[in-house]
Design a protein around this motif. Structure first.
Motif, mmCIF file in Angstrom:
data_model
loop_
_atom_site.group_PDB
_atom_site.id
_atom_site.type_symbol
_atom_site.label_atom_id
_atom_site.label_comp_id
_atom_site.label_asym_id
_atom_site.label_seq_id
_atom_site.Cartn_x
_atom_site.Cartn_y
_atom_site.Cartn_z
ATOM 1 N N GLN A 107 -72.720 67.656 -61.353
ATOM 2 C CA GLN A 107 -72.459 69.097 -61.424
ATOM 3 C C GLN A 107 -72.583 69.741 -60.045
ATOM 4 O OE1 GLN A 107 -75.141 71.278 -63.943
ATOM 5 N NE2 GLN A 107 -74.210 73.256 -63.503
ATOM 6 N N GLN A 108 -73.639 69.376 -59.325
ATOM 7 C CA GLN A 108 -73.856 69.923 -57.987
ATOM 8 C C GLN A 108 -72.755 69.482 -57.019
ATOM 9 O OE1 GLN A 108 -76.413 71.995 -56.946
ATOM 10 N NE2 GLN A 108 -77.093 72.190 -59.066
ATOM 11 N N MET A 109 -72.333 68.231 -57.134
ATOM 12 C CA MET A 109 -71.276 67.723 -56.256
ATOM 13 C C MET A 109 -69.937 68.404 -56.536
ATOM 14 S SD MET A 109 -72.050 65.511 -53.885
ATOM 15 C CE MET A 109 -70.397 64.858 -53.594
ATOM 16 N N LEU A 110 -69.608 68.625 -57.793
ATOM 17 C CA LEU A 110 -68.339 69.276 -58.117
ATOM 18 C C LEU A 110 -68.324 70.716 -57.625
ATOM 19 C CD1 LEU A 110 -67.646 67.820 -61.666
ATOM 20 C CD2 LEU A 110 -66.593 67.176 -59.490
ATOM 21 N N GLU A 111 -69.473 71.400 -57.683
ATOM 22 C CA GLU A 111 -69.569 72.735 -57.086
ATOM 23 C C GLU A 111 -69.345 72.654 -55.574
ATOM 24 O OE1 GLU A 111 -73.336 74.411 -58.022
ATOM 25 O OE2 GLU A 111 -72.941 74.553 -60.187
ATOM 26 N N PHE A 112 -69.966 71.653 -54.963
ATOM 27 C CA PHE A 112 -69.858 71.484 -53.512
ATOM 28 C C PHE A 112 -68.423 71.161 -53.103
ATOM 29 C CE2 PHE A 112 -70.487 68.848 -49.621
ATOM 30 C CZ PHE A 112 -71.047 69.837 -48.822
ATOM 31 N N LEU A 113 -67.757 70.322 -53.888
ATOM 32 C CA LEU A 113 -66.387 69.922 -53.567
ATOM 33 C C LEU A 113 -65.384 71.049 -53.797
ATOM 34 C CD1 LEU A 113 -66.452 66.306 -55.024
ATOM 35 C CD2 LEU A 113 -66.021 66.908 -52.633
ATOM 36 N N SER A 114 -65.784 72.083 -54.482
ATOM 37 C CA SER A 114 -64.910 73.243 -54.690
ATOM 38 C C SER A 114 -64.902 74.171 -53.477
ATOM 39 C CB SER A 114 -65.362 74.030 -55.928
ATOM 40 O OG SER A 114 -65.250 73.236 -57.092
ATOM 41 N N GLU A 115 -65.835 73.948 -52.564
ATOM 42 C CA GLU A 115 -65.916 74.748 -51.348
ATOM 43 C C GLU A 115 -65.159 74.053 -50.216
ATOM 44 O OE1 GLU A 115 -67.342 77.701 -51.448
ATOM 45 O OE2 GLU A 115 -67.980 77.398 -53.535
ATOM 46 N N THR A 116 -64.992 74.747 -49.120
ATOM 47 C CA THR A 116 -64.381 74.159 -47.925
ATOM 48 C C THR A 116 -65.437 73.339 -47.196
ATOM 49 O OG1 THR A 116 -62.873 76.023 -47.699
ATOM 50 C CG2 THR A 116 -63.207 74.634 -45.762
ATOM 51 N N ILE A 117 -65.143 72.070 -46.980
ATOM 52 C CA ILE A 117 -66.103 71.184 -46.304
ATOM 53 C C ILE A 117 -65.424 70.501 -45.127
ATOM 54 C CG2 ILE A 117 -67.574 70.804 -48.311
ATOM 55 C CD1 ILE A 117 -66.095 68.250 -48.874
ATOM 56 N N SER A 118 -66.221 70.094 -44.173
ATOM 57 C CA SER A 118 -65.695 69.507 -42.941
ATOM 58 C C SER A 118 -65.182 68.097 -43.170
ATOM 59 C CB SER A 118 -66.787 69.485 -41.871
ATOM 60 O OG SER A 118 -67.782 68.530 -42.209
ATOM 61 N N GLU A 119 -64.388 67.615 -42.227
ATOM 62 C CA GLU A 119 -63.865 66.252 -42.305
ATOM 63 C C GLU A 119 -65.003 65.234 -42.223
ATOM 64 O OE1 GLU A 119 -60.708 65.318 -43.000
ATOM 65 O OE2 GLU A 119 -60.452 67.477 -43.327
ATOM 66 N N GLY A 120 -66.036 65.552 -41.470
ATOM 67 C CA GLY A 120 -67.173 64.639 -41.357
ATOM 68 C C GLY A 120 -67.885 64.453 -42.684
ATOM 69 N N ILE A 121 -68.073 65.553 -43.418
ATOM 70 C CA ILE A 121 -68.720 65.469 -44.727
ATOM 71 C C ILE A 121 -67.805 64.750 -45.716
ATOM 72 C CG2 ILE A 121 -69.675 66.785 -46.649
ATOM 73 C CD1 ILE A 121 -70.456 68.956 -44.639
ATOM 74 N N LYS A 122 -66.506 65.024 -45.646
ATOM 75 C CA LYS A 122 -65.560 64.307 -46.501
ATOM 76 C C LYS A 122 -65.664 62.805 -46.286
ATOM 77 C CE LYS A 122 -62.049 67.952 -46.867
ATOM 78 N NZ LYS A 122 -60.666 68.344 -46.504
ATOM 79 N N ALA A 123 -65.842 62.385 -45.037
ATOM 80 C CA ALA A 123 -65.950 60.957 -44.733
ATOM 81 C C ALA A 123 -67.197 60.355 -45.374
ATOM 82 C CB ALA A 123 -65.967 60.739 -43.223
ATOM 83 N N ILE A 124 -68.292 61.105 -45.385
ATOM 84 C CA ILE A 124 -69.518 60.614 -46.028
ATOM 85 C C ILE A 124 -69.315 60.497 -47.530
ATOM 86 C CG2 ILE A 124 -71.940 61.133 -46.505
ATOM 87 C CD1 ILE A 124 -72.053 62.541 -43.782
ATOM 88 N N ILE A 125 -68.634 61.483 -48.139
ATOM 89 C CA ILE A 125 -68.371 61.426 -49.583
ATOM 90 C C ILE A 125 -67.476 60.241 -49.910
ATOM 91 C CG2 ILE A 125 -67.288 62.626 -51.517
ATOM 92 C CD1 ILE A 125 -68.154 65.270 -50.125
ATOM 93 N N GLU A 126 -66.449 60.010 -49.096
ATOM 94 C CA GLU A 126 -65.576 58.845 -49.325
ATOM 95 C C GLU A 126 -66.369 57.550 -49.210
ATOM 96 O OE1 GLU A 126 -62.571 56.430 -50.238
ATOM 97 O OE2 GLU A 126 -62.470 58.622 -50.356
ATOM 98 N N LEU A 127 -67.276 57.471 -48.237
ATOM 99 C CA LEU A 127 -68.138 56.299 -48.131
ATOM 100 C C LEU A 127 -68.981 56.148 -49.386
ATOM 101 C CD1 LEU A 127 -69.325 53.955 -46.467
ATOM 102 C CD2 LEU A 127 -70.957 55.586 -45.482
ATOM 103 N N GLY A 128 -69.483 57.271 -49.910
ATOM 104 C CA GLY A 128 -70.276 57.223 -51.141
ATOM 105 C C GLY A 128 -69.471 56.704 -52.327
ATOM 106 N N LEU A 129 -68.201 57.087 -52.404
ATOM 107 C CA LEU A 129 -67.350 56.603 -53.498
ATOM 108 C C LEU A 129 -67.072 55.108 -53.356
ATOM 109 C CD1 LEU A 129 -64.803 59.569 -53.766
ATOM 110 C CD2 LEU A 129 -66.785 59.100 -55.215
ATOM 111 N N GLN A 130 -66.813 54.670 -52.136
ATOM 112 C CA GLN A 130 -66.607 53.243 -51.905
ATOM 113 C C GLN A 130 -67.887 52.459 -52.191
ATOM 114 O OE1 GLN A 130 -63.704 51.699 -50.871
ATOM 115 N NE2 GLN A 130 -62.568 53.626 -50.916
ATOM 116 N N HIS A 131 -69.018 53.050 -51.831
ATOM 117 C CA HIS A 131 -70.323 52.458 -52.107
ATOM 118 C C HIS A 131 -70.531 52.314 -53.616
ATOM 119 C CE1 HIS A 131 -74.669 53.392 -53.023
ATOM 120 N NE2 HIS A 131 -74.859 52.357 -52.230
ATOM 121 N N GLU A 132 -70.156 53.348 -54.379
ATOM 122 C CA GLU A 132 -70.311 53.265 -55.829
ATOM 123 C C GLU A 132 -69.399 52.191 -56.413
ATOM 124 O OE1 GLU A 132 -70.908 55.804 -59.844
ATOM 125 O OE2 GLU A 132 -71.458 56.527 -57.860
ATOM 126 N N GLN A 133 -68.197 52.053 -55.876
ATOM 127 C CA GLN A 133 -67.300 51.002 -56.348
ATOM 128 C C GLN A 133 -67.889 49.618 -56.084
ATOM 129 O OE1 GLN A 133 -63.472 51.733 -54.572
ATOM 130 N NE2 GLN A 133 -63.169 53.645 -55.700
#
Length: 381
Positions: A107-133
């Motif tokens: 829930q907190q992440m979906l709220e966060f992803l609805s905001e404007t975030i930097s490319e650096g933070i996007k890269a960390i989130i993508e790493l987190g998704l790959q990590h979960e996979q």
């Protein structure tokens, strides 16, 4: 697909994988290298709480202050943690509380992803998704070990099935020359794939298929596990110490080889690729065939010549950094770099790998004695 949709899809997939588990399945740790399903679910959630929400979401309140200690894996920069062998001792928090944790962070992440975030933070989130996979694949390794070492060989609903190999063995010739190695596309990769560089390869031939169960039974029948001449000294010591005489999950019943699969206890299908082998066993089999395993560079260059994806394939390459490898600062830099010692590289993917998670430059790695992962053999001559 947007990052938000990727997040929803990835997180939901893990819930789907676990839907047929029994509550008792979630907390078991039968070996040091196995992590309980409950731990995987919580650890992959902690990654987003630790590296995204706590670090970048204003006024974020952690779900439970103890969870960072309980579900950190190996990030020394992120603080103290439960020792890996003790993950199976935690009956608390409960399975329900872990699912509440996932729901809260999502829930907190979906709220966060609805905001404007930097490319650096996007890269960390993508790493987190790959990590979960990655952990979704590890879940299959672990639950198979958990269930496959029980007297009744129980199963769960799953889609993990190896295909029969029906094509004759052929050999693809790769010319000698200088080749480029490493990731160079505008897409995600791990830092251990970077440092694109040139390598010189001698001419070689590589098989179009993996080694089959039938091939491997011939090795067993020819006293492959009792001929020390075929083995590295360390590998010979390992199989002697642990009484290993066949691949993981194999049992001989009434003179025939059977194996535990996630579909149950079955007679070994001779046409399936042989799986759950250590590097030591893969090397010994290649010696018996008077051939060898490919280096990871040979594998990457030759990968355009064959289909892969059934099993991770052992290479004869130690896991080391590429030239100009750069480790990220802080805890994220611990993701790969500190493991570049005493491990061997595997290439390809497996039937447990999430679709789209692998690529020709992907470098998986395990200690040479490990057998619980979905690993197999491709030969070179």
């Amino acid at each position: 697909m947007t990052l938000k949709h990727s997040y929803i899809e990835t997180r939901q997939r893990f819930i789907t994988l676990c839907r047929t588990l029994k509550t008792e399945d979630y907390s078991v740790q039968p070996a040091v290298f196995v992590s309980p399903p409950k731990w995987h679910l919580a650890h992959s959630t902690w990654f987003f709480e630790q590296f995204v929400l706590s670090a970048h979401k204003p006024n974020y309140k952690v779900f439970d202050i103890d969870f960072a200690y309980l579900f950190n894996s190996y990030y020394n920069n992120a603080g103290e943690r439960v020792l890996r062998p003790n993950r199976g001792l935690m009956t608390r928090p409960t399975v329900d509380e872990v699912y509440q944790y996932r729901a809260y962070v999502d829930q907190q992440m979906l709220e966060f992803l609805s905001e404007t975030i930097s490319e650096g933070i996007k890269a960390i989130i993508e790493l987190g998704l790959q990590h979960e996979q990655q952990h979704q694949e590890l879940f299959y390794y672990d639950i198979k070990y958990i269930l496959g070492n029980q007297p009744t060989f129980p199963t769960i609903e799953n889609a993990i099935r190896l295909s029969e190999i029906d094509q004759p063995e052929e050999w693809h010739k790769i010319d000698e020359g200088i080749y480029s190695i490493g990731h160079d596309e505008d897409s995600f990769c791990y830092d251990n794939e970077l440092g694109r560089h040139k390598v010189y390869l001698n001419e070689f031939e590589i098989s179009n298929r993996l080694v089959t169960n039938e091939d491997y039974i011939n090795f067993i029948d020819d006293q492959g596990y009792t001929n020390f001449n075929l083995w590295h000294a360390e590998g010979w010591d390992f199989i002697q110490q642990h009484g290993i005489q066949a691949p993981e999950y194999w049992h001989k019943v009434d003179g025939k080889w059977h194996q535990y699969t996630l579909q149950g206890f079955q007679e070994v299908n001779l046409k399936n690729p042989v799986s759950h082998l250590s590097f030591y066993e893969a090397y010994a089999f290649a010696e018996w065939k008077q051939m060898r395993l490919p280096t990871e560079f040979e594998w990457e260059v030759a990968s355009k010549q064959f289909n892969y994806g059934e099993l991770w394939e052992w290479t004869n390459s130690a896991y080391l950094p590429y030239p100009n490898y750069s480790k990220a600062p802080g805890a994220i830099g611990e993701y790969n770099g500190k493991f570049m010692i005493n491990q061997m590289v595997l290439r390809g993917a497996s039937v447990a790998t999430v679709n789209g998670h692998s690529r020709p430059t992907y470098r998986n790695f395990f200690h040479p004695e490990m057998r619980w992962q979905f690993s197999g053999i491709r030969l070179v001559k």
